[in-house]
Design an enzyme around this catalytic site. Structure first.
Site, mmCIF file in Angstrom:
data_model
loop_
_atom_site.group_PDB
_atom_site.id
_atom_site.type_symbol
_atom_site.label_atom_id
_atom_site.label_comp_id
_atom_site.label_asym_id
_atom_site.label_seq_id
_atom_site.Cartn_x
_atom_site.Cartn_y
_atom_site.Cartn_z
ATOM 1 C CB SER A 1 -0.995 -0.193 1.049
ATOM 2 O OG SER A 1 -0.535 0.969 2.042
ATOM 3 C CE LYS A 2 2.999 4.010 -5.102
ATOM 4 N NZ LYS A 2 2.588 3.110 -6.032
ATOM 5 N NE ARG A 3 -3.961 2.883 3.589
ATOM 6 C CZ ARG A 3 -4.423 2.141 4.587
ATOM 7 N NH1 ARG A 3 -5.020 2.549 5.530
ATOM 8 N NH2 ARG A 3 -4.048 0.898 4.683
#
Ligand code: GLU
Length: 472
Positions: free
Chosen positions: A251-253
């Site tokens: 995930s890029k969060r």
């Protein structure tokens, strides 16, 4: 061979865990080979400039204990290389390519390139530059350059296959028709990643390029550039992707992937490094806990796996817990004290409380909630807790406990153990019938840190007060 590796981040504002893994592999390999490990900030993309990003990057790396060496031309050891300071070198090198007919100016407008891309997509053919400006004569190109905007492109081969050996992937083949005439210099005069990266790796005498798998498709362009320049290419190792537990791309969060956020959440640099170093390579033994020195000794660049590595936060939690548990007491106490927040604590007894929770922490962030049992009022027992207070023997146990404690001058954890032993022998009450009423009676909770620590922290009067509360 004198091994030279490099970490070449673009300053995006934070250090992604994947970048940190890349840094680690380069660092570990260089140290193992008694080589050099250099830092190069790839900051040629002026549009992506983020205020404070470089400072943040350097401070994260420092906290993680990743140290860099001075590279060629940097013998004074001062700081990293910045690509934004090296434009002269790139311009000089790209001029050579133009003079040799390996690169050309492209005057096509954004609009033309857009239309081209749309047409290619409609026709379902690979998108890319169609080579319109390839054939413009040099004299004409020089003239037009005086008044028109342009980029400089590499004349990549149109046919055949690019074959190369990657240390991780083995033999890789990529057809040239899939490779675009790469832009080397943008219309603002700054080099693209591809040009600057290759030129720098050459002049910085890099022998091994270790980086994320997402760069694998760029290798043909890079190898072709080395060939055009007449330079030897470094060896390459492309590290497997990091994955979420469901095997999707990580995930890029930012909160989930920024190294500095993990440090802020109370993970130790050692645990983070240990955890990330095992994402894509594994020494194969039973243990999973490795100090940096052990990693350097055990690392085998030829055993990096191709398969994506799952970023399993539960494993990181476990590992971090191990590091805290085994942490040297002085360092632990120092570190732990930083995490108290606005909790009100009895300074004299704080160390007792902190030591009591040392073995049960996952991260330092849990400290306030874990030691609340010492610093706060007892909680209201839940159903299970209430049961523990209602054993037939409980009242007598409580009375004996209060009587024995009252007779003491001071209550220490050893006295407590003796008292409990005495009650057990004298009354024949043992196990949970003895221990649980005291625990719940003192704290209200059925779980918590070792009782000896709690008893000592509360002290004689508070012990008596809390247990008397239940007798009455
Ligand atoms: N600047 C690139 C990045 O941020 C470096 C890739 C490479 O190591 O060649 O990932």
């Amino acid at each position: 061979m004198n091994v030279v590796t490099r970490f070449a981040p673009s300053p995006t504002g934070y250090v992604h865990v994947g970048s940190q893994r890349t840094a680690l592999y380069n660092y570990i390999f260089a140290r193992q080979q008694k080589g050099k490990f250099i830092l190069r900030i790839e900051d040629t993309d002026q549009n992506r400039y983020v205020e404070g990003a470089v400072e943040n990057l350097l401070s994260s790396l420092e906290q993680l204990g990743i140290e860099f060496d001075a590279g060629p031309g940097k013998e004074d050891g001062k700081g990293p290389y910045f690509q934004s300071e090296r434009n002269e070198i790139y311009s000089r090198e790209v001029k050579k390519l133009m003079d040799d007919g390996k690169a050309y100016r492209c005057f096509c407008s954004e609009k033309r390139l857009d239309t081209l891309r749309k047409e290619q997509m409609e026709e379902q053919i690979p998108t890319g530059y169609d080579g319109k400006c390839r054939s413009i004569k040099r004299e004409v190109s020089d003239e037009r350059a005086k008044t028109e905007k342009f980029v400089i492109r590499l004349k990549t081969p149109r046919e055949g296959i690019c074959e190369f050996e990657d240390i991780v992937r083995g033999e890789v083949k990529i057809a040239w028709f899939q490779i675009d005439d790469q832009v080397l210099v943008k219309s603002d005069g700054f080099p693209t990643y591809h040009l600057a990266n290759v030129v720098d790796d050459h002049y910085m005498e890099v022998t091994h390029v270790i980086r994320g798998e997402e760069w694998l498709p760029s290798v043909p362009k890079h190898l072709f550039l080395y060939e055009c320049f007449g330079w030897d290419a470094p060896q390459m190792a492309h590290l497997p992707l990091l994955l979420n537990p469901d095997r999707s791309k990580l995930s890029k969060r930012q909160g989930d992937v920024a190294v500095e956020d993990y440090l802020k959440k109370g993970y130790t640099p050692e645990a983070l490094n240990n955890f990330l170093a095992l994402m894509g390579w594994n020494p194969g033994g039973k243990s999973e806990i490795y100090t940096m020195d052990e990693l350097i000794k055990a690392f085998d660049i030829n055993k990096i796996t191709k398969a994506g590595a799952v970023f399993d936060v539960q494993k990181l939690d476990w590992m971090n817990g191990q590091y805290i548990k085994n942490m040297e007491v002085e360092r632990y106490l120092n570190e732990a004290r930083k995490w108290l927040g606005d909790l009100e604590v009895n300074e004299d007894k704080l160390d007792t409380a902190l030591m009591a929770v040392k073995t049960s922490l996952t991260t330092f962030k849990e400290i306030p909630s874990k030691i609340a049992v010492f610093t706060g009022d007892p909680v209201e027992p839940d159903l299970e807790g209430t049961e523990m207070l209602e054993f037939e023997s409980t009242k007598e146990v409580f009375e004996a406990y209060v009587e024995k404690i009252t007779a003491l001058d001071e209550l220490k954890s050893d006295d407590f153990k003796n008292i409990m032993k005495e009650i057990q022998t004298e009354m024949g009450v043992k196990g949970k019938y003895l221990w649980m009423p005291i625990r719940v009676g003192l704290t209200g909770a059925v779980h918590g840190p070792e009782l000896g620590y709690i008893v000592e922290y509360l002290g004689k009067e508070e012990n008596i007060k809390r247990i008397n509360h239940w007798i009455n």
